[in-house]
Design a protein around this motif. Structure first.
Motif, short mmCIF file in Angstrom:
data_model
loop_
_atom_site.label_atom_id
_atom_site.label_comp_id
_atom_site.label_asym_id
_atom_site.label_seq_id
_atom_site.Cartn_x
_atom_site.Cartn_y
_atom_site.Cartn_z
N LYS A 91 5.58 1.65 -38.21
CA LYS A 91 5.41 2.66 -39.07
C LYS A 91 5.50 4.17 -38.59
O LYS A 91 6.10 4.99 -39.29
CB LYS A 91 3.84 2.44 -39.46
N ALA A 96 8.12 -2.90 -46.48
CA ALA A 96 7.58 -1.73 -46.09
C ALA A 96 8.70 -0.89 -45.35
O ALA A 96 8.09 0.18 -45.03
CB ALA A 96 6.50 -1.95 -45.01
N GLY A 97 9.81 -1.38 -45.33
CA GLY A 97 10.68 -0.84 -44.65
C GLY A 97 10.79 -0.69 -42.90
O GLY A 97 11.47 0.16 -42.59
N TYR A 98 9.80 -1.53 -42.43
CA TYR A 98 9.55 -1.39 -41.04
C TYR A 98 10.71 -2.07 -40.43
O TYR A 98 10.97 -1.63 -39.31
CB TYR A 98 8.08 -2.22 -40.85
N ALA A 138 2.84 -3.47 -36.77
CA ALA A 138 2.85 -2.73 -38.11
C ALA A 138 2.87 -1.27 -37.64
O ALA A 138 3.45 -0.24 -38.39
CB ALA A 138 1.81 -3.27 -39.28
N LEU A 139 1.77 -0.69 -36.74
CA LEU A 139 1.58 0.67 -36.67
C LEU A 139 2.46 1.27 -35.67
O LEU A 139 3.08 2.45 -36.16
CB LEU A 139 0.10 0.77 -35.99
N LEU A 188 4.09 10.18 -46.91
CA LEU A 188 3.43 8.71 -46.78
C LEU A 188 4.81 7.85 -47.01
O LEU A 188 5.52 8.02 -48.14
CB LEU A 188 2.42 8.56 -47.73
N GLY A 189 4.86 6.75 -46.43
CA GLY A 189 6.10 5.95 -46.63
C GLY A 189 7.08 6.33 -45.75
O GLY A 189 7.09 7.48 -44.98
N LYS A 190 8.23 5.95 -45.86
CA LYS A 190 9.35 6.26 -44.89
C LYS A 190 10.84 6.09 -45.77
O LYS A 190 11.01 5.29 -46.57
CB LYS A 190 9.54 5.14 -43.87
N MET A 223 -1.20 22.74 -46.18
CA MET A 223 -0.55 21.80 -45.13
C MET A 223 -0.63 20.39 -45.69
O MET A 223 0.42 19.47 -45.58
CB MET A 223 -1.46 21.72 -44.08
N VAL A 224 -1.59 20.12 -46.48
CA VAL A 224 -1.58 18.66 -47.17
C VAL A 224 -0.35 18.70 -48.09
O VAL A 224 0.33 17.51 -48.03
CB VAL A 224 -2.95 18.46 -47.95
N THR A 272 2.89 18.01 -46.45
CA THR A 272 3.16 16.82 -45.92
C THR A 272 2.95 15.47 -46.71
O THR A 272 3.16 14.32 -46.58
CB THR A 272 2.25 16.68 -44.87
N ALA A 273 2.32 15.84 -48.06
CA ALA A 273 1.93 14.62 -48.83
C ALA A 273 3.20 13.79 -49.39
O ALA A 273 3.00 12.62 -49.74
CB ALA A 273 1.30 15.35 -50.08
N GLY A 274 4.23 14.03 -49.18
CA GLY A 274 5.50 13.55 -49.55
C GLY A 274 5.80 12.44 -48.37
O GLY A 274 6.82 11.67 -48.66
#
Lengths: 289, 473
Positions: free
Chosen positions: B107, B128-130, B103-104, B27-29, B19-20, B23-25
C-alpha cells in the motif's frame, strides 16, 4: 508593547505549531476524513474509496461490538488503573516510607522492573505463565488439566496484568508526593493520637490531592489507549477482551475495514478529550480551593 | 490582543484543513510504470519476503532462499558481469498478521521486490492495485517467453491468476486429509488403515477414543476466529463440499442453508459432545498448540493439509517434530456426509490452495526481479527447495521425480488432487470466510447451529451485494 512583538513571537512558536500540526492536528483530521469513506485495507475499496457520508458514524453508534469494547475499556481502566494501580501504588509508597533502605530499594527495583521491561517481552512471559498446559500458575496450583486463564478469564487476567505492570508509576509518584508532607504535621498527628486512617485522611490526603489527581488522569488516559492487551489475548476469545484500542486494530487491520475503524477512532478520540477535560476541571478546582 | 489570538488560531485550523484537502485525493493509488526501468543496471538490490524463518515456521523454505537461491543467483549474475545484492526478509507470524504486513508494505509502495503470499489473497490484493498482472509489471513478452509455464498444470496456474491474468508464479499445491495417530487408534480398537465412509464414522471413532483412551482429545477440527483461515480451509469448506455444496456456486454464496446448518451441527456434535477441545479453539495460539498436542500423542485425529506432514510433524524439519512420524501418523480421505453425497456425487472430498510468488509493482528493477523469480522456479531451484523432502511442487518435471519417494505426498497427488476443489477467488472471500469462522465459534461456545447460521447470513448479505447473492434454501 512589552515582549517580543507579534512577528517575532509568531516566529518563536512556529516550529512548535508546525510539529503539532503535522503530528496531531493533521492525523486527527485525516481520521475524520477516512471515517467518512468506505476505505479498506485491501480490495477495490482500497484503490478507489468512496465517500459514504456519515454511514460509518451511524454504524458505530448503533454497533453492539463498539459498546461492548467501550464497556470492557471502562472496566479495564477503572479496575486496573484508577483503583488497582492507584491504591496499590499508594499502599506501597506508604508502607515503604519507613522501611529499611535496603528493603525499600529492593522492592522498588522489583516493581520498577515490571514497568521498564518491553511490552512484548512481558506479554510473552505472562502468556507462558498463564498457559493451560505448561503454565507456571497451573503448576503452582497443582492443576491438571489446568485452567486456560487467558481464555476462560480474559478480562480478569488483563486487569491483574495491568495492575502488576503499571503500579510502579503510581508508587514513584506517591513516594515523591509523600515526601512533601511536612514531617512536623505527621508528628503532631501521632502525638495527639490519631489513627492511621485519620492521619491519612486529615493530614496526608490534603497534601497529595493534586498529585493523586494528576496520577489518576495520566494512568486513566494511557490505560484507556493501552494496546498491550492485544499482545496477551488479541481481543479474544470471541471478543471478550476486546478493549477499544484492540477493537480499532482488529477492525482496521484484521478485518480490513479502515473507514469504519476511522470512525471508531474519532469517537474514541472525543471520549479521550472529554476525559482530559473532566480531569483538568477537577485539577483546577482542586488548586483554587 | 484577544482578537489576534483567535485570528492566529483560526489560521492554524485553516492551514490544517488545507493540508487535509490537499492530500484528500491520495487515499488509494494510481501509478504507471516503465517495465524496462533500470534493466541495464550493472549493480542492483533485490529483496525476497516470505512468511518463513530459519529454525521456525516453514524453515525449509527460509533456508532454501537464504542458503541456496541467494548465493546461486548472485553467482549466476556475477558470471554475466552484474553485481546482485539479494536479501531475505523472514517472518514467523500467523498468516493473518503476515498478510496485514504485506498489504501495508504494498500500500505504501515500499517493501520487498518479491513476496510469497497465499493464493487466496490474490483477488483482494489485485483489486486494491497492490499487485498487477505480471504482463504489466515486467512486460507481456518477458512473461510469455518463460519456458517454465509449460511445466505448471493449468489448475495450479489458476491459483495465481485473477480475471484470467497471471499475477504471479505458484509454488505448488496441497490437499486436505484427516491425519490420525495410529498408536492411539490401536488403543481404541480402531484399524491402522482407518478410512471413514461418512461423518458418522468420524464421530464413532471419536467416541471410541473418548471411551478407551483417557486424557486424549479425540478430534481436532479447526474452529473459531483465532485459527483464522485454517478454520475455513481445513474445516468448514471440506465439510461443506462433503454435503454437496461449494461456498460459491452459480453466482450465489452459501447463506443459512441446510448444508451450512449441517456443517455447524457437526461442529456442535464434536465441541458440545466432548469430542473436541473447545478452549483450545479460542486460544490465540491454538493452531500451534494443536500441532504440539498431536505430536505429543494428545490428539487422536486432526484435519489438515499435507503441510502438516512435511512442515509440522516432519522428523527433522517440522515445528512439532515426530521422530516416529512414518510409523505413527496415518492419513485418510475426508468423507462426504454419506457415500455419494459430496460435490459431483463424490464419496470423498478435499480442498486445495497453495502459496506462490508475486512481484511488488514498486520494484526498482522489474526485469531483474522477474529474472530472480524465474530462477526461483527453475527445475534446478525447485529440486533444491525440497532439500531431500517431498512436496507437491508447481513443476511436473520435478513432481514426477520426487513424489514417489514419499507415500503421503503421492497419496495426495494420486487420491486427493483428483477429487479436490478450490476456494472462490473473489476479493470478498476473506470476509465471508471470517463470518464462517465466527459461526463455528458461536457453535463452539454454545449457540445453536440454526442461530449461528442465521447470524452468518445476516453478516454476509451486505458484504456480497445483498440477499439476492446469497443462497438460503
Amino acid at each position: 508593547m512589552v515582549g517580543l512583538g507579534r512577528s517575532r513571537a509568531v516566529a518563536f512558536v512556529a516550529p512548535a505549531l508546525v510539529l503539532i500540526g503535522v503530528f496531531l492536528v493533521f492525523p486527527a483530521f485525516w481520521t475524520l476524513y477516512i471515517g467518512v469513506t468506505n476505505y479498506r485495507l485491501t480490495g477495490a475499496a482500497a484503490k478507489a474509496p468512496e465517500v459514504v457520508g456519515l454511514d460509518n458514524y451511524r454504524g458505530v453508534l448503533s454497533d453492539p461490538a463498539f459498546y461492548r469494547s467501550l464497556w470492557l475499556t471502562l472496566i479495564y481502566v477503572l479496575v486496573s488503573a484508577a483503583v488497582g494501580q492507584n491504591v496499590l501504588g499508594f499502599g506501597l509508597a506508604w508502607a515503604l516510607r519507613g522501611a529499611r533502605r535496603a528493603i525499600r530499594r529492593l522492592i522498588e527495583s522489583l516493581v520498577l522492573l515490571a514497568w521498564v521491561l518491553p511490552s512484548s517481552v512481558v506479554a510473552f512471559l505472562w502468556i507462558a505463565m498463564l498457559d493451560r498446559d505448561a503454565g507456571t500458575v497451573n503448576m503452582l496450583l497443582g492443576q491438571s488439566p489446568g485452567t486456560a486463564w487467558l481464555v476462560q478469564y480474559p478480562m480478569t487476567a488483563l486487569v491483574v496484568f495491568n495492575i502488576w505492570r503499571g503500579t510502579a508509576f503510581s508508587m514513584m509518584l506517591y513516594s515523591a508526593a509523600l515526601s512533601s508532607v511536612p514531617p512536623s504535621h505527621l508528628e503532631t498527628a501521632r502525638v495527639v493520637g490519631s489513627s492511621t486512617m485519620q492521619t491519612l485522611r486529615d493530614v496526608v490526603l490534603p497534601h497529595i490531592r493534586r498529585h493523586a489527581l494528576t496520577n489518576t488522569l495520566l494512568i486513566t488516559l494511557w490505560t484507556f489507549n493501552d494496546f498491550t492487551p492485544f499482545l496477551l489475548t488479541a481481543g479474544g476469545p470471541d471478543h471478550r477482551s476486546e478493549v477499544a484500542p484492540v477493537y480499532i486494530y482488529n477492525t482496521a487491520i484484521v478485518g480490513g475495514d479502515m473507514g469504519y475503524s476511522g470512525a471508531v477512532s474519532l469517537v474514541v478520540l472525543l471520549i479521550n478529550l472529554l476525559l482530559a477535560l473532566v480531569y483538568l476541571r477537577a485539577a483546577r478546582a482542586g488548586r483554587s480551593s | 490582543m484577544k482578537t489576534s489570538f483567535w485570528r492566529g488560531r483560526t489560521a492554524t485550523a485553516l492551514a490544517a484543513l488545507a493540508m487535509v484537502a490537499g492530500t484528500a485525493g491520495c487515499l488509494g493509488k494510481t501509478d504507471s510504470a516503465d517495465t524496462d526501468r533500470n534493466a541495464d543496471a550493472k549493480s542492483f538490490t533485490l529483496t525476497i519476503a516470505e512468511n518463513s524463518i530459519s529454525g521456525g515456521k516453514n524453515a525449509v523454505g527460509a533456508d532454501w532462499i537464504s542458503k541456496w537461491i541467494i548465493p546461486h543467483f548472485i553467482a549466476e549474475e556475477k558470471a554475466k558481469g552484474k553485481t546482485a545484492h539479494v536479501t531475505f526478509q523472514p517472518s514467523g507470524a500467523a498468516d493473518e498478521d503476515y498478510k496485514a504486513k504485506v498489504a501495508l508494505d504494498l500500500k505504501t509502495g515500499s517493501g520487498a521486490d518479491i513476496y510469497g503470499i497465499d493464493g487466496i489473497w490474490l483477488g483482494e490484493f489485485a483489486d486494491a492495485g497492490y499487485i498487477k498482472p505480471l504482463s504489466d509489471e515486467v512486460g507481456q513478452k518477458a512473461v510469455d517467453s518463460w519456458d517454465g509455464w509449460a511445466q505448471i498444470p493449468k489448475a495450479v496456474q489458476g491459483n495465481f491468476a485473477y480475471n484470467d491474468k497471471r499475477y504471479g508464479v505458484p509454488e505448488g499445491t496441497d490437499g486436505r486429509v484427516i491425519f490420525f495417530n495410529k498408536k492411539l487408534f490401536a488403543q481404541a480398537g480402531l484399524p491402522d488403515d482407518w478410512q471413514p465412509k461418512g461423518w458418522d464414522d468420524i464421530l464413532a471413532a471419536g467416541q471410541a477414543l473418548k471411551a478407551k483412551v483417557p486424557g486424549v482429545t479425540p478430534i481436532q477440527l479447526n474452529a473459531g476466529t483465532a485459527m483464522g483461515e485454517a478454520t475455513t480451509a481445513q474445516g468448514i469448506l471440506p465439510l461443506l463440499a462433503g454435503d454437496g455444496r461449494e461456498l460459491y456456486a452459480d453466482g450465489k454464496w452459501q447463506g443459512n442453508t441446510q448444508a451450512v446448518r449441517d456443517v455447524l451441527g457437526f461442529y456442535q456434535k464434536i465441541y458440545r459432545g466432548g469430542l473436541g477441545d473447545p478452549v483450545l479453539q479460542q486460544d490465540a495460539k491454538g493452531r500451534d498448540k494443536s500441532f504440539a498436542e498431536f505430536a505429543g500423542g494428545k490428539i487422536g485425529m486432526l484435519f489438515e493439509s499435507d503441510y502438516f506432514w512435511r512442515g509440522v510433524v516432519d522428523p527433522t524439519e517440522g515445528i512439532a517434530k515426530m521422530p516416529d512420524r512414518d510409523s505413527t501418523v496415518g492419513y485418510a480421505l475426508i468423507p462426504a456426509v454419506r457415500p455419494g453425497a459430496g460435490i459431483r456425487n463424490q464419496d470423498f472430498v478435499s480442498m486445495s490452495g497453495g502459496s506462490g510468488w508475486v512481484v511488488n509493482p514498486a520494484t526498482k528493477y522489474p526485469q531483474q526481479t522477474w529474472e530472480l523469480l524465474r530462477f526461483m522456479n527453475s527445475q534446478q531451484a525447485t529440486i533444491a527447495s525440497l532439500n531431500g523432502t517431498a512436496r507437491i511442487t508447481q513443476r511436473q518435471d520435478v513432481n514426477s521425480q520426487v513424489l514417489t519417494s514419499d507415500p503421503m505426498l503421492s497419496f495426495v497427488a494420486e487420491k486427493v488432487l483428483p477429487i479436490t476443489a478450490f476456494r472462490p477467488g473473489f476479493a470478498v472471500y476473506p470476509q465471508v470466510s471470517q463470518a464462517l469462522q465466527q459461526a463455528t465459534l458461536d457453535v463452539v461456545v454454545g449457540k445453536s447451529p440454526a442461530d449461528a447460521a442465521a447470524t452468518y447470513q445476516h453478516t454476509i448479505e451486505p458484504l456480497v451485494g445483498g440477499a439476492a447473492k446469497v443462497d438460503s434454501n
